[in-house]
Design a protein around this motif. Sequence first.
Motif, mmCIF file in Angstrom:
data_model
loop_
_atom_site.group_PDB
_atom_site.id
_atom_site.type_symbol
_atom_site.label_atom_id
_atom_site.label_comp_id
_atom_site.label_asym_id
_atom_site.label_seq_id
_atom_site.Cartn_x
_atom_site.Cartn_y
_atom_site.Cartn_z
ATOM 1 N N THR A 6 13.469 -5.403 -17.894
ATOM 2 C CA THR A 6 12.875 -5.104 -19.528
ATOM 3 C C THR A 6 11.434 -5.567 -19.632
ATOM 4 O OG1 THR A 6 13.344 -7.601 -19.643
ATOM 5 C CG2 THR A 6 15.371 -6.069 -20.087
ATOM 6 N N GLU A 7 10.719 -4.731 -20.606
ATOM 7 C CA GLU A 7 9.700 -5.117 -20.734
ATOM 8 C C GLU A 7 9.102 -6.176 -21.023
ATOM 9 O OE1 GLU A 7 6.168 -2.921 -23.694
ATOM 10 O OE2 GLU A 7 7.796 -1.660 -23.002
ATOM 11 N N GLY A 8 8.063 -6.772 -20.199
ATOM 12 C CA GLY A 8 7.680 -8.239 -20.585
ATOM 13 C C GLY A 8 8.375 -9.096 -19.573
ATOM 14 N N GLU A 9 9.278 -8.646 -18.935
ATOM 15 C CA GLU A 9 10.081 -9.785 -17.825
ATOM 16 C C GLU A 9 8.927 -10.039 -16.702
ATOM 17 O OE1 GLU A 9 13.750 -9.319 -14.621
ATOM 18 O OE2 GLU A 9 13.376 -7.738 -15.959
ATOM 19 N N THR A 10 8.988 -11.240 -16.435
ATOM 20 C CA THR A 10 8.054 -11.889 -15.444
ATOM 21 C C THR A 10 8.773 -12.594 -14.230
ATOM 22 O OG1 THR A 10 6.154 -12.067 -16.848
ATOM 23 C CG2 THR A 10 6.070 -13.244 -14.853
ATOM 24 N N ARG A 11 8.609 -12.304 -13.085
ATOM 25 C CA ARG A 11 9.095 -12.751 -11.890
ATOM 26 C C ARG A 11 8.031 -13.383 -11.046
ATOM 27 N NH1 ARG A 11 14.698 -10.031 -10.272
ATOM 28 N NH2 ARG A 11 15.467 -9.407 -12.254
ATOM 29 N N ILE A 59 9.472 -8.601 -5.010
ATOM 30 C CA ILE A 59 9.807 -8.745 -6.084
ATOM 31 C C ILE A 59 10.050 -7.424 -6.588
ATOM 32 C CG2 ILE A 59 9.131 -9.156 -8.663
ATOM 33 C CD1 ILE A 59 7.230 -11.253 -7.364
ATOM 34 N N GLY A 60 9.425 -6.188 -6.321
ATOM 35 C CA GLY A 60 9.929 -4.921 -6.652
ATOM 36 C C GLY A 60 11.140 -4.597 -6.046
ATOM 37 N N GLY A 61 11.318 -4.916 -5.010
ATOM 38 C CA GLY A 61 12.665 -4.776 -4.317
ATOM 39 C C GLY A 61 13.758 -5.553 -5.102
ATOM 40 N N ASP A 62 13.487 -6.738 -5.598
ATOM 41 C CA ASP A 62 14.464 -7.684 -6.186
ATOM 42 C C ASP A 62 14.881 -6.623 -7.554
ATOM 43 O OD1 ASP A 62 14.533 -9.760 -4.367
ATOM 44 O OD2 ASP A 62 13.176 -11.067 -5.400
ATOM 45 N N LEU A 63 13.836 -5.971 -8.193
ATOM 46 C CA LEU A 63 14.067 -5.291 -9.469
ATOM 47 C C LEU A 63 14.850 -4.154 -9.210
ATOM 48 C CD1 LEU A 63 10.900 -6.158 -11.065
ATOM 49 C CD2 LEU A 63 13.023 -6.898 -11.830
ATOM 50 N N ASP A 64 14.907 -3.884 -8.020
ATOM 51 C CA ASP A 64 15.461 -2.366 -7.249
ATOM 52 C C ASP A 64 14.530 -1.144 -7.523
ATOM 53 O OD1 ASP A 64 17.326 -1.355 -5.751
ATOM 54 O OD2 ASP A 64 18.520 -0.557 -7.484
ATOM 55 N N VAL A 90 6.512 -6.913 -15.604
ATOM 56 C CA VAL A 90 6.995 -5.633 -16.108
ATOM 57 C C VAL A 90 6.142 -5.084 -17.529
ATOM 58 C CG1 VAL A 90 9.049 -3.898 -16.732
ATOM 59 C CG2 VAL A 90 9.216 -5.686 -15.043
ATOM 60 N N ASP A 91 5.194 -4.079 -17.173
ATOM 61 C CA ASP A 91 4.495 -3.769 -18.507
ATOM 62 C C ASP A 91 5.083 -2.586 -19.267
ATOM 63 O OD1 ASP A 91 2.294 -5.563 -17.737
ATOM 64 O OD2 ASP A 91 1.594 -4.273 -16.237
ATOM 65 N N GLY A 92 5.845 -2.031 -18.562
ATOM 66 C CA GLY A 92 6.558 -0.922 -19.385
ATOM 67 C C GLY A 92 7.709 -0.317 -18.770
ATOM 68 N N VAL A 93 8.639 0.229 -19.594
ATOM 69 C CA VAL A 93 9.790 0.544 -19.143
ATOM 70 C C VAL A 93 10.168 1.779 -20.286
ATOM 71 C CG1 VAL A 93 12.406 0.066 -19.115
ATOM 72 C CG2 VAL A 93 10.795 -1.676 -18.612
ATOM 73 N N ASP A 101 11.915 4.437 -15.589
ATOM 74 C CA ASP A 101 10.441 4.524 -15.145
ATOM 75 C C ASP A 101 10.135 3.228 -15.620
ATOM 76 O OD1 ASP A 101 10.391 7.275 -13.994
ATOM 77 O OD2 ASP A 101 10.110 7.921 -15.835
ATOM 78 N N VAL A 102 9.352 2.388 -14.510
ATOM 79 C CA VAL A 102 8.719 0.972 -14.662
ATOM 80 C C VAL A 102 7.290 0.894 -14.388
ATOM 81 C CG1 VAL A 102 9.112 -1.372 -13.632
ATOM 82 C CG2 VAL A 102 11.093 0.055 -14.304
ATOM 83 N N ASP A 103 6.605 0.492 -14.914
ATOM 84 C CA ASP A 103 5.196 -0.072 -14.558
ATOM 85 C C ASP A 103 5.170 -1.585 -14.689
ATOM 86 O OD1 ASP A 103 3.867 2.524 -14.547
ATOM 87 O OD2 ASP A 103 4.246 2.548 -16.777
ATOM 88 N N ALA A 104 4.484 -2.213 -13.588
ATOM 89 C CA ALA A 104 4.179 -3.525 -13.456
ATOM 90 C C ALA A 104 2.788 -3.839 -13.145
ATOM 91 C CB ALA A 104 5.343 -4.022 -12.629
ATOM 92 N N SER A 105 2.497 -5.237 -13.457
ATOM 93 C CA SER A 105 1.105 -5.508 -13.091
ATOM 94 C C SER A 105 1.389 -6.982 -12.107
ATOM 95 C CB SER A 105 0.239 -6.149 -14.329
ATOM 96 O OG SER A 105 0.961 -6.893 -14.978
ATOM 97 N N VAL A 106 0.501 -6.950 -11.207
ATOM 98 C CA VAL A 106 0.599 -8.010 -10.280
ATOM 99 C C VAL A 106 -0.366 -9.090 -10.206
ATOM 100 C CG1 VAL A 106 0.574 -8.390 -7.676
ATOM 101 C CG2 VAL A 106 2.191 -6.321 -8.533
#
Length: 129
Positions: A6-11, A59-64, A90-93, A101-106
């Motif tokens: 989900t957008e905004g989700e942080t792990r 973490i990306g693998g955990d999110l599949d 997760v910045d965008g879904v 489609d997922v965009d994420a920052s690290v």
Amino acid sequence: MTDVPTEGETRTYTRTFSKDDVRQFADLSNDRGTHHEEPDEEGRLVVHGLLTATLPTKIGGDLDVLARTMTFEFHRPVYTGEEIECEVTVDGVEEADTRVDVDASVECRNGGEEVVLTGGFDGVVFRDR
């Protein structure tokens, strides 16, 4: 069915790399720079940048997420024995019929203090696999 990020989700994921981890990665990658094989005055080895980058990929693998692109900027060396905490947001879904489609920052920090790595990735999560 796969859970969709989900957008905004942080792990976060925290790991301390050992000398044995660095040696095994050197064996696998054949990256045998002196700084990875000869300890500094404190007895530490420099951890390979791409070994450090396995924290956000875990973490990306955990999110599949099946990655399409990854970008990393290495700000300072990581040493064996240092605890590294990596945070992925997760910045965008963007949802489609069969995939998301997922965009994420690290951002990764040593001991939660100094930034050692930043970047991001984008990819897809397939709904039914």
